[in-house]
Design an enzyme around this catalytic site. Structure first.
Site, PDB file in Angstrom:
ATOM      1  CB  SER A 261     -89.066 121.040 -37.129  1.00  0.00           C
ATOM      2  OG  SER A 261     -87.932 121.569 -37.787  1.00  0.00           O
ATOM      3  CE  LYS A 262     -88.048 125.031 -30.958  1.00  0.00           C
ATOM      4  NZ  LYS A 262     -88.305 125.450 -29.591  1.00  0.00           N
ATOM      5  NE  ARG A 263     -83.200 122.626 -33.515  1.00  0.00           N
ATOM      6  CZ  ARG A 263     -82.854 123.701 -32.801  1.00  0.00           C
ATOM      7  NH1 ARG A 263     -82.714 124.876 -33.383  1.00  0.00           N
ATOM      8  NH2 ARG A 263     -82.629 123.596 -31.507  1.00  0.00           N
ATOM      9  CG  ASP A 264     -88.090 122.857 -41.333  1.00  0.00           C
ATOM     10  OD1 ASP A 264     -86.938 122.403 -41.359  1.00  0.00           O
ATOM     11  OD2 ASP A 264     -89.106 122.168 -41.518  1.00  0.00           O
ATOM     12  N   GLY A 265     -87.698 127.114 -39.618  1.00  0.00           N
ATOM     13  CA  GLY A 265     -87.828 128.557 -39.692  1.00  0.00           C
ATOM     14  C   GLY A 265     -86.472 129.221 -39.815  1.00  0.00           C
TER      15      GLY A 265
END
Length: 504
Positions: A261-265
């Site tokens: 997910s973009k949160r992982d970034g």
RNA sequence: GCCGCGUUGGUCAAGGGGUUAAGACGCCUCCCUUUCACGGAGGAAUCACGGGUUCGAAUCCCGUACGUGGUACCA
């Protein structure tokens, strides 16, 4: 056989992440390998999710990756328009929905989203399907008498059109990656085909547009596999299964803990989008591979290898090599976990094998953003190539080469002090005088001069090199010391020695 | 819950009945270099589990577990 035509069909709702770029890439590589066309079609049928600038952003990303569409809303083409919202204006989808109704493969449904919401609350596993469509007070042209249906429509009651999934059949399709996949019709729900606002849903739109645009091979993420039977049915009813493109459902790219997910970034410190994406709705900036300092060549290379391999030991591929060697039957069926360490390795390799041309502009911008003005481009490039082996990401060029342009602010004195002696101090003090006399400030001259004095002082040259390095660089890193001294010039070299002598 | 898809070292992966089960990233050791890298040589580390089939299974079949996706008038 007709010309291969593939399409990438993003919806303009936000940033383009790794998985999306890989889907584009596989589409593109497949098409180019077969001498076919690569089409970009914008699937903007959900007006509530439209995000300003997202479409342009997608094209910017493709351009950065070196992927040029043959047809798209920006590039034109003979099968336009290439935005589904514009196609809807032309009534393209409505007519097919009507045809399905007429032939009994679809029906009108008048239930409002709120009503359905209520039912879902009451019946935990509710699906709008063959088990429920004529029960629980659902109002549609299958459950209601004919005259009431026409009455409702005449009164302008909002309705959707749903596909009528037949009972007791097995729907199967051949997937290029997974082979035969089949589904029991009893558990497939009657998907909405045309929404109350007249817009088609994805399900109707893909089928219609793939047909009209003569798509021969359809690549998409694995998340579409469960709805594939709906698409197969639509193909069967509308255009015939013999016209249907071949499907390929690509495996997902996973993050360190489950799906990416973009949160992982933000969480793990690596980019997930191709380029920086600023979401105007949330004011959130999500970091991109480009801005992080990746070379586009490395980016597509690493993405291509995430789920595909040539079957050889080759890991570094140019775009041309990828096109030449790509083959769908070497694509994995299992999901791949994204490994940022390996991604950085790819970039490091590409920096080493590329000339300075591919990163000098970006590197220069970083220097200038830090207040260093580059006046001599040729010299700048020489310096870049001097430190390239030490750089993994483009911003590393700054930390690896800044001392060529600026006197180090702090010196790693701890690296020198333990072995620092009065003799060494005298050596450098006297060497300054000798340096003053040097006419031709060149690598060999400097090095000879240094060794000569060291020998005279009876100190091993090697023992003096580390202190000298710390004086010039500030730390234990960088290219050979004399190369650095030669590059920064006489005046600056002497200045740095003097300055350091006061600190040791 | 139901349905689909998947599962070879920590990660990417080759191999698809008989192999000492490739290679790469990362990690560790050593060499090169009196810096850091680059380069070179080594090392630790794998067939999810249980049943079959077979003389023989990482490879074929069936279960289980786990992961992942879908289950919207989102794509």
């Amino acid at each position: 056989m007709s010309k291969v035509r593939v399409r990438f069909a993003p919806s303009p709702t936000g940033g383009l992440h790794l998985g999306g770029v890989r889907t584009v890439l596989y589409n593109y590589l497949f098409a180019k390998n077969k001498g076919g066309d690569f089409i970009v079609r914008i699937e903007d049928t959900d007006q509530t999710r439209f995000v300003d600038g997202a479409e342009q952003y997608i094209f910017d990303c493709l351009k950065w990756c070196g992927i040029e569409p043959d047809e798209s809303p920006l590039h034109g083409g003979n099968y336009g328009p290439y935005r589904q919202s514009e196609r809807k204006e032309q009534g393209i989808y409505q007519q097919y929905a009507d045809q399905l109704i007429k032939e009994g493969h679809a029906y009108y449904a008048f239930d409002t989203p709120e009503e359905l919401e209520q039912i879902r609350k009451k019946i935990p596993n509710f699906q709008y399907n063959q088990h429920y469509r004529v029960a629980f007070g659902l109002r549609n042209s299958l459950s209601l008498p004919e005259n009431e249906v026409s009455n409702l429509i005449e009164k302008g009651t909002p309705y959707v059109i749903r596909i009528n999934i037949p009972k007791d059949i097995i729907i199967s399709l051949k997937d290029m990656i997974r082979g035969e996949v089949s589904f029991d019709s009893w558990q497939i729900d009657d998907k909405v085909l045309l929404k109350a606002d007249g817009m088609p849903t994805y399900h109707l739109a893909v089928v219609v547009d793939d047909y009209l645009m003569k798509i021969t091979h359809a690549f998409r993420g694995e998340e579409w596999l469960p709805s594939a039977p709906v698409h197969v049915l639509l193909w069967k009813y509308l255009f015939g299964l013999d016209k249907m493109p071949e499907w390929a459902h690509l495996p997902l790219i996973l993050g360190p803990s489950g799906k990416l997910s973009k949160r992982d970034g933000a969480k793990y410190g690596f980019p997930v989008f191709a380029m920086n994406w600023f979401d105007p709705k949330t004011n959130e900036l999500t970091e991109g591979f480009k801005e992080k300092g990746f070379l586009p060549e490395a980016f597509i290379n690493l993405l291509a290898l995430l789920g595909w391999n040539a079957g050889t030991e080759q890991e570094l591929f140019t775009k041309e090599e990828l096109i030449e060697q790509f083959s769908i039957d070497r694509v994995h069926s299992g999901g791949a976990k994204f490994d940022y360490e390996k991604a950085k390795w790819f970039n490091h390799e590409w920096i080493k094998k590329s000339g300075t041309d591919s990163y000098k502009l970006q590197a220069k911008a970083i220097f200038e953003a830090n207040g260093i003005t580059i006046t001599d481009d040729a010299k700048f490039e020489t310096i870049l190539s001097l430190v390239a082996d030490r750089c993994t990401l483009i911003p590393d060029f700054y930390t690896q080469a800044i001392f060529f342009f600026k006197t180090p602010e702090t010196l790693d004195a701890d690296a020198v002090k333990p072995k620092w002696t009065e003799e060494k101090k005298i050596f450098f003090t006297e060497w300054i005088d000798k340096l003053q006399l040097i006419g031709n400030w060149e690598l060999v001259t400097l090095e000879d001069n240094f060794k000569e004095l060291a020998t005279a002082k009876n100190i091993k040259p090697g023992e003096l090199q580390l202190p000298f390095r710390i004086m010039l660089v500030g730390g234990k890193f960088g290219p050979p010391v004399f190369v650095i001294a030669a590059a920064i010039g006489k005046e600056e070299t002497i200045k740095r020695i003097k300055n350091a002598l006061q600190q040791f």
